[in-house]
Write an enzyme that holds these catalytic residues in place. Structure first.
Site, PDB file in Angstrom:
ATOM      1  N   GLY A 120       0.667  -1.225   0.130  1.00 46.36           N
ATOM      2  CA  GLY A 120      -0.043  -0.201   0.078  1.00 46.36           C
ATOM      3  C   GLY A 120       0.924   1.202  -0.018  1.00 46.36           C
ATOM      4  O   GLY A 120       0.743   2.079  -1.097  1.00 46.36           O
ATOM      5  N   HIS A 147      11.537  -4.172   6.971  1.00 47.52           N
ATOM      6  CA  HIS A 147      12.063  -3.379   8.187  1.00 47.52           C
ATOM      7  C   HIS A 147      13.578  -3.133   8.091  1.00 47.52           C
ATOM      8  O   HIS A 147      13.895  -2.665   8.914  1.00 47.52           O
ATOM      9  CB  HIS A 147      11.500  -4.518   9.404  1.00 47.52           C
ATOM     10  CG  HIS A 147       9.918  -4.621   9.351  1.00 47.52           C
ATOM     11  ND1 HIS A 147       9.380  -5.587   8.578  1.00 47.52           N
ATOM     12  CD2 HIS A 147       8.845  -3.804  10.345  1.00 47.52           C
ATOM     13  CE1 HIS A 147       8.168  -5.397   8.846  1.00 47.52           C
ATOM     14  NE2 HIS A 147       7.840  -4.677   9.679  1.00 47.52           N
TER      15      HIS A 147
HETATM   16  N1  GLN Z   1      -1.410  -0.368   3.687  1.00 44.98           N
HETATM   17  C1  GLN Z   1      -0.796  -0.097   5.041  1.00 44.98           C
HETATM   18  C2  GLN Z   1       0.850   0.124   4.341  1.00 44.98           C
HETATM   19  O1  GLN Z   1       1.239   0.015   3.380  1.00 44.98           O
HETATM   20  C3  GLN Z   1      -0.467  -1.255   5.876  1.00 44.98           C
HETATM   21  C4  GLN Z   1       0.275  -0.884   6.974  1.00 44.98           C
HETATM   22  C5  GLN Z   1       0.333  -2.097   8.042  1.00 44.98           C
HETATM   23  O2  GLN Z   1       0.019  -3.295   7.728  1.00 44.98           O
HETATM   24  N2  GLN Z   1       1.018  -1.683   9.156  1.00 44.98           N
HETATM   25  O3  GLN Z   1       1.430   0.980   4.884  1.00 44.98           O
END
Ligand code: GLN
Ligand code: ZN
Length: 804
Positions: free
Chosen positions: A477, A739
């Protein structure tokens, strides 16, 4: 006299002073002395404040430069080898004055892998503290672990408090909770076997505290609200029998839930007092009072009632609380103490700072400072023999009927009156109760939680429309939140630019994001979420029923704080929230653009939720709002829609037997949000974690067409869940660990996918990163996505070679 106390005060500071000082120290802009000055000033301010408000016993040791579990770990000297900590001398529990000291940079290296001094090293793992949004650092336990008192922090802070002349109660994390939260490293073994080596250090700590004139020590054992194996329950008896030898009053504190099967065990432990969460524990507090008052078992134990909610921000109904306290007081008299239900770490510091907040709504709330006022008021009311409005008197109270004790204490009267009118105003407010929302909720029927057709048929119509290749590629996303994006958002908030200018800037970001994804060759694109600073706040701000604070910061971990929205009333969606952005993104490309929404359970779990109706009901209201958004996206020509449920798992109840009920209403809420679309609209969901095995059936019951999950960090171990359970729909196991700044090669990604192919049919698999890319830079993301697409091509080629 009933005594009042507190289990812990938020340490970050009302203006996040600790955060700022910590970050300046890590950037080497200030030295250790300056950081310690900030810490000292905060502790002193917080003691002064609690003392002035009238609490009888103040916590010491609740302050932390990073995390209270890490503090306990360093106190016990349980420093993993890789930190290169060498102590000299041999541990000697009997020797009360000697101890090696863990220095602050070692402490920070354990917390975050680096510090102004010392080599960078892999940090300790972080995980959520019970069912809160606070993260602690996981102790690492080796079978040959040795322990020795290795920090004077607690004693120094106690000296400080004593110099300040306040009456204190040092706080420790109990040995069993500390061991329970630890994770075995190296050779596998039963971590309970370390208990006999840990206990001498606890004994030393207790003796040292006692020698400083301490009367009470709070020992936190919140694991007592969990399902505990028999061996751990038994260990409580031996542990506390052994600690009793220190001959100092221990208050065993439990919180976050009811003790249930552990109630009698706790009441029988050889400790001087026990603290129970009377908010989440319900009537159990009365059962405990009865047990403790019974002859025989009456060893004079104190019962501390956690009567004010430490996990939420609502003003306490003081009348109701006092009514609950009467029978306890009647049974226990001055053996009853009062406190918040748990440490106030989990609520914002002070409502006084919320100047911009509507006065009516402000009156409904209580942050840490106000909660202390409430505890003190309840204590005073009991001690004064005050009766509540319904006229009931505790049996102990000798005040003649008809005369209200409240009248004698104007501040008390005022507080009770304010609490009463806050409740009335909340009950009657049209901001809380909106009939149209209630009506809609009542109308939710079977057809609203069901897609038209079963997955197999939907998959066929979706494929006919989307024509995706085998192993389709997508992202989760968000794309990098660049300084430019944050800059325009800040300028908009501060009124420095017009909304049109902001919209134009974000559109350019979206266009750029689409171009990059097309260049890389991804199959299903996203708009990049440039307009969102936070996946919950963004929606909360656009929905009715949400309130935002100016300074309602709550520590998430270390220096990180969040400002959770407060759901104050019925939730509804006045206008579409994402449609214009997504439609614009879709207008720029022939590839499908995936609409991006946050799911109802995640919005709920990351907010402070109203306490006047079941959480499930609030969740369903949010679900209906998201459902409308999903349908509007579909109507705008969006064929793929993702509904993120990052926080579904972390909301699981602490007790296993409550899981099913929780999963039932959360899955239902998700389905309400997701099922209002045609068969050929593809619904995705995303979850950020890998411990799936125990909830996989519920996840399947969400009936999403595609789920993307974390898995690269755990080296695809999560896929074990799919070994025994044949997951019906499509899965995108995260194969790029977002990450880390590292760029995975196509070969690495393909190797991870090979592991997935071993367990899951290729027709079910997607290739994607394991979470959103917003914390990364374009320099990292671009090559990584090129490799991801390259890996997909390799997979397709090798699959066809094998298959045909
Ligand atoms: N759609 C969100 C993003 O891509 C999902 C974030 C998440 O899962 N913490 O940032
Ligand atoms: Zn995620």
């Amino acid at each position: 006299m009933v005594r009042t106390h507190n289990l812990g005060f938020p340490r970050i500071g009302v203006a996040r002073e600790l955060k700022k000082s910590l970050e300046a120290y890590w950037r080497k802009e200030v030295d250790e002395d300056s950081l310690r000055d900030t810490g000292r000033a905060l502790r002193q301010r917080h003691w002064r404040l609690q003392h002035d408000k009238g609490l009888d016993l103040l916590p010491v040791g609740d302050f932390s430069y990073y995390d209270q579990v890490l503090d306990m770990t360093t106190m016990l000297g349980a420093i993993p080898e890789r930190f290169g900590w060498l102590t000299t001398g041999s541990p000697d529990a009997a020797e009360l004055t000697w101890s090696p000291e863990v220095d602050i940079d070692l402490y920070f290296r354990m917390a975050r892998g680096r510090a102004p001094s010392g080599a960078a090293v892999e940090a300790c793992e972080m995980t959520k503290w019970f069912d809160t949004n606070y993260h602690f650092l996981v102790p690492e336990l080796r079978h040959d672990q040795q322990f020795q008192l290795s920090s004077t922090r607690l004693f120094d802070e106690l000296d400080e408090a004593q110099r300040q002349g306040v009456s204190t109660k040092p706080v420790l994390i109990g040995p069993l909770t500390w061991l329970w939260l630890g994770k075995v490293k190296g050779r596998d073994f039963d971590r309970l076997s370390l208990l006999e080596r840990v206990l001498p250090v606890y004994q030393t700590i207790l003796q040292r505290l006692k020698s400083r004139g301490v009367n009470w020590i709070q020992i936190d054992e919140p694991i007592l609200v969990l399902d505990l194996p028999e061996a751990w329950r038994a260990a409580f008896k031996t542990t506390y029998a052994s600690l009793a030898k220190a001959d100092v009053n221990c208050l065993l504190a439990t919180y976050f839930g009811a003790l249930e099967d552990n109630l009698e065990l706790v009441c029988d432990l050889p400790v001087a007092g026990i603290h129970l969460d009377a908010v989440r524990g319900g009537d159990e507090i009365l059962a405990a009072a009865q047990l403790l008052s019974k002859a025989g078992s009456a060893d004079g134990k104190i019962l501390s009632a956690g009567i004010v909610d430490g996990r939420n921000v609502w003003r306490t109904d003081l009348d109701a609380a006092l009514t609950r306290l009467y029978p306890l007081h009647a049974l226990l008299g001055e053996r009853l103490w009062l406190a918040p239900s748990c440490s106030l770490l989990h609520v914002p510091v002070d409502l006084e700072g919320e100047l911009a907040m509507d006065a009516e709504v402000r009156g409904w709330l209580a942050f840490a400072c106000q909660k202390i006022d409430e505890v003190v008021a309840l204590g005073r009311a009991l001690n004064a023999g005050v009766r509540t409005r319904d006229g009931r008197l505790g049996t102990e109270h000798r005040r003649p009927a008809g005369e209200s004790g409240l009248a004698e204490n104007p501040t008390l009267t005022a507080l009770f009156a304010q609490a009463r009118s806050a409740r009335q105003s909340r009950d009657a407010s049209t901001r809380v109760h909106r009939p149209e929302v209630g009506k809609r909720l009542a109308g939710v029927a079977e057809e609203h939680i069901q897609r038209h057709s079963a997955y197999a048929e939907r998959a066929r119509s979706q494929q006919a429309r989307l024509k995706l290749p085998l192993f389709p590629t997508t992202t989760i996303g968000s794309f990098p939140q660049t300084p430019a994006i944050r800059g325009v958002r800040r300028q908009l908030k501060q009124g420095e630019i017009k909304p049109e200018v902001y919209v134009q800037a974000i559109k350019e970001e979206i266009a750029q994001c689409i171009r990059e994804q097309e260049a890389v060759g991804l199959d299903v694109l996203v708009h990049g979420e440039a307009e969102r600073n936070d996946m919950v706040e963004y929606f909360g701000e656009l929905l009715d029923g949400f309130l935002f604070t100016a300074n309602g910061w709550v520590q998430s971990y270390g220096s990180r704080c969040v400002k959770p929205p407060i759901i104050i009333g019925d939730v509804s969606r006045p206008t579409p929230m994402t449609v214009a952005w997504i439609r614009y993104a879709q207008s720029l490309t022939d590839k499908p653009v995936k609409g991006m929404l946050t799911g109802p359970v995640t919005i709920l779990n990351w907010s402070f939720v109203r306490d006047d109706q079941p959480r499930s009901e609030t969740c369903l209201q949010i679900a209906l709002a998201i459902r409308d958004e999903v349908r509007d996206l579909e109507a705008a020509g969006i064929n793929v829609i993702q509904i993120d449920e990052a926080a579904l798992r972390e909301g699981l109840p602490l007790r296993r037997r409550h899981w099913q009920a929780y999963l039932a209403w959360t899955v239902r809420a998700f389905r309400v949000a997701a099922s209002g679309v045609r068969d050929d609209t593809q619904i995705h969901t995303h979850m950020c974690y890998s411990e799936f095995n125990d909830i996989i059936e519920a996840v399947a019951a969400m009936d999403a067409d595609v789920i993307t999950i974390e898995s690269s960090r755990s080296d695809m171990r999560l896929l074990k869940a799919f070994e025994d359970f044949s997951y019906p729909s499509q899965i995108g196991p995260g194969v790029y660990d977002i990450h880390s700044p590292n760029v995975p090669s196509a070969a690495e990604i393909a190797a991870r996918m090979d592991k997935a192919v071993a367990l899951i049919a290729p027709q079910q698999l997607w290739i994607n990163p394991d979470c959103g890319l917003k914390t990364r830079t374009w320099d990292e993301v671009k090559p990584a996505l090129i490799n991801l697409v390259g890996a997909a091509e390799q997979m397709r080629a090798s699959y066809f070679k094998r298959g045909e």
